[in-house]
Design a protein around this motif. Structure first.
Motif, short mmCIF file in Angstrom:
data_model
loop_
_atom_site.label_atom_id
_atom_site.label_comp_id
_atom_site.label_asym_id
_atom_site.label_seq_id
_atom_site.Cartn_x
_atom_site.Cartn_y
_atom_site.Cartn_z
N GLY A 41 47.85 30.32 28.82
CA GLY A 41 48.60 29.47 29.73
C GLY A 41 47.62 28.72 30.61
N TRP A 42 47.64 27.39 30.54
CA TRP A 42 46.69 26.57 31.31
C TRP A 42 47.28 26.27 32.69
CZ3 TRP A 42 41.92 24.41 29.68
CH2 TRP A 42 41.56 24.72 28.36
N PHE A 43 46.56 26.71 33.73
CA PHE A 43 47.04 26.46 35.09
C PHE A 43 45.92 25.91 35.95
CE2 PHE A 43 49.98 29.50 33.33
CZ PHE A 43 51.20 28.98 33.73
N PRO A 44 46.27 24.88 36.74
CA PRO A 44 47.62 24.40 37.05
C PRO A 44 48.24 23.38 36.09
CG PRO A 44 46.04 23.28 38.43
CD PRO A 44 45.25 24.26 37.62
N LEU A 45 47.58 23.06 34.98
CA LEU A 45 48.10 22.03 34.07
C LEU A 45 49.54 22.30 33.62
CD1 LEU A 45 47.30 19.41 32.51
CD2 LEU A 45 46.69 20.91 30.58
N HIS A 46 49.87 23.58 33.37
CA HIS A 46 51.20 23.94 32.87
C HIS A 46 52.19 24.32 33.98
CE1 HIS A 46 49.66 25.07 28.55
NE2 HIS A 46 49.59 23.78 28.81
N SER A 47 51.86 24.00 35.21
CA SER A 47 52.72 24.41 36.34
C SER A 47 54.16 23.95 36.17
CB SER A 47 52.16 23.88 37.66
OG SER A 47 50.92 24.48 37.95
N ASP A 48 54.36 22.71 35.72
CA ASP A 48 55.72 22.19 35.54
C ASP A 48 56.45 22.93 34.42
OD1 ASP A 48 55.45 20.38 37.60
OD2 ASP A 48 54.90 18.70 36.30
N LYS A 49 55.75 23.19 33.31
CA LYS A 49 56.36 23.91 32.19
C LYS A 49 56.78 25.31 32.64
CE LYS A 49 53.33 21.71 28.74
NZ LYS A 49 54.30 20.79 28.14
N TYR A 50 55.90 25.96 33.38
CA TYR A 50 56.13 27.31 33.89
C TYR A 50 57.37 27.34 34.80
CZ TYR A 50 54.87 31.73 36.32
OH TYR A 50 54.86 32.99 36.87
N ALA A 51 57.41 26.38 35.72
CA ALA A 51 58.53 26.32 36.68
C ALA A 51 59.85 26.00 35.97
CB ALA A 51 58.24 25.27 37.75
N MET A 52 59.82 25.06 35.02
CA MET A 52 61.04 24.66 34.33
C MET A 52 61.62 25.78 33.46
SD MET A 52 60.14 20.72 33.29
CE MET A 52 61.63 20.51 32.32
N ALA A 53 60.75 26.67 32.98
CA ALA A 53 61.21 27.77 32.12
C ALA A 53 61.68 28.98 32.93
CB ALA A 53 60.11 28.18 31.16
N GLY A 54 61.54 28.93 34.26
CA GLY A 54 62.04 30.04 35.07
C GLY A 54 61.07 30.57 36.11
N GLY A 55 59.80 30.21 35.99
CA GLY A 55 58.82 30.60 36.99
C GLY A 55 58.66 32.10 37.18
N ASP A 56 58.35 32.49 38.41
CA ASP A 56 58.06 33.89 38.72
C ASP A 56 59.27 34.82 38.51
OD1 ASP A 56 55.49 33.18 39.37
OD2 ASP A 56 55.88 33.02 41.52
N LYS A 57 60.47 34.26 38.42
CA LYS A 57 61.66 35.10 38.21
C LYS A 57 61.67 35.72 36.81
CE LYS A 57 64.76 32.67 41.39
NZ LYS A 57 66.00 31.85 41.50
N VAL A 58 61.07 35.03 35.85
CA VAL A 58 61.12 35.51 34.47
C VAL A 58 59.75 35.82 33.88
CG1 VAL A 58 63.29 34.32 33.97
CG2 VAL A 58 61.11 33.15 33.54
N PHE A 59 58.69 35.36 34.56
CA PHE A 59 57.34 35.57 34.03
C PHE A 59 56.51 36.52 34.89
CE2 PHE A 59 58.13 31.06 32.60
CZ PHE A 59 58.24 31.36 31.24
N TYR A 60 55.59 37.21 34.22
CA TYR A 60 54.56 38.02 34.90
C TYR A 60 53.24 37.29 34.66
CZ TYR A 60 51.20 41.81 35.69
OH TYR A 60 50.13 42.58 36.13
N ARG A 61 52.56 36.93 35.75
CA ARG A 61 51.31 36.18 35.65
C ARG A 61 50.36 36.64 36.75
NH1 ARG A 61 51.33 29.88 37.19
NH2 ARG A 61 51.97 30.91 39.12
N GLN A 62 49.40 37.47 36.38
CA GLN A 62 48.42 37.98 37.34
C GLN A 62 47.03 37.82 36.73
OE1 GLN A 62 49.15 39.17 40.43
NE2 GLN A 62 51.32 38.77 40.05
#
Length: 335
Positions: free
Chosen positions: A89-110
């Motif tokens: 996952g490329w960040f911050p490049l994929h920030s919009d994709k991440y947010a549109m798919a549900g963000g921190d509510k559905v993903f674990y990213r540490q």
């Protein structure tokens, strides 16, 4: 005879107990749990994904063959639970994709799996030096733009970014923001094929203009500072939720893109139910130079599945202490 039988029974029982206890002690946190990795169709991201797969296997998980999908599909599949994780996952490049798919509510990213990934626009050094070109805004001048015209349409040909990768949105936004629509063509399609053509033109002595990123093999063939130079941008101009972000680097240079990290993005429910895997995802780190070196081997012909598996074997062997420490830390998290 009776005593002998009792002794045999006792020894058998004790042996059985010892085997059962040993098996219990060796039970791995991922035993019986299936994992579905996904990655993009960029073959040079296979190495990073396989290292994560191997670590999960060491924890006992049943890792299915990695599915290659578009980034957008990767995020939506992980969000729904149809896939388990994306290692790239490329960040911050994929920030919009991440947010549109549900963000921190559905993903674990540490954690930061691979850090220090740069991207931007480059031209060959000879042309940069001859015409004193250092900023992409100079291509507003039709005479400068025509230097990079590969198909005689009067516009500069920019080797660009595949649709769906994320970088194409940045390029499109910047072509408009910098007033380059009339003088620059954004060539998209199969990046590997287009960049191969770009490199061929460079070898023939023609000026070239292209977008690329690191880690990737291109910067090992066209070496920045030696063969090519990065172009700065006149001001920061990013799309979506990053529209107000300043892309100026600590050294004062502004190449139009933020420094990125590859981060492991997993299904949140899976991570909550699997603390060993969650810990692993959070602590894994691979040096970007190792990825560049592996990508370069792929560009030189060692790009079959067996070759990449061998590269992973070699990397793990060379970093066995680090790899083992990840596994031990992950096991402890599951206790």
């Amino acid at each position: 005879m009776h005593r002998s039988w009792k002794k045999t029974l006792t020894v058998t029982a004790l042996t059985s107990l010892a085997v059962t206890s040993s098996a219990w002690a060796e039970k791995l946190p991922g035993a019986g749990i299936t994992v579905q990795p996904v990655q993009s169709t960029v073959a040079e991201e296979t190495f990073q994904t396989l290292i994560v797969n191997r670590a999960l296997e060491a924890l006992g998980y049943d890792v299915l063959p990695t599915k290659e999908v578009d980034y957008n599909v990767a995020y939506t599949s992980i969000a729904k639970g149809d896939a388990t994780f994306l290692a790239v996952g490329w960040f911050p490049l994929h920030s919009d994709k991440y947010a549109m798919a549900g963000g921190d509510k559905v993903f674990y990213r540490q954690g930061q799996y691979i850090s220090g990934a740069a991207q931007g626009y480059l031209i060959n050094k000879a042309t940069a030096d001859k015409y004193n070109i250092s900023n992409i805004s100079q291509l507003k001048d039709p005479k400068i733009a025509r230097l990079f015209d590969a198909n005689d349409d009067g516009k500069a040909d920019l080797t660009g970014c595949n649709p769906g990768w994320g970088c194409e949105g940045v390029i499109e936004a910047q072509l408009s923001a910098y007033g380059l629509r009339d003088t620059v063509s954004h060539n998209q399609g199969n990046y590997a094929a287009i960049i191969a053509d770009t490199i061929s033109r460079y070898k023939q002595g023609s000026p070239i203009l292209y977008y690329t990123w690191t880690p990737y093999w291109v910067s090992g063939v066209l070496v920045p500072g030696k063969d090519v130079v990065w172009l700065e941008v006149p001001f920061s101009a990013l799309p979506g939720e990053r529209k107000d972000v300043d892309t100026t680097l600590p050294n004062g240079k502004n190449y139009g893109f933020e420094m990125n990290s590859m981060r492991i993005v997993a299904n949140k429910a899976f991570a909550e139910q699997n603390p060993a895997a969650a810990k692993l995802f959070a602590i894994m780190q691979v040096n970007i130079n190792d990825v560049n070196a592996q990508n370069m081997m792929m560009s030189q012909g060692k790009n079959r599945s067996a070759d990449i598996e061998a590269h992973v074997d070699g990397w793990i062997k060379a970093h066995q202490k680090q790899f083992d420490a990840w596994i031990e830390a992950a096991k402890k998290a599951a206790m």
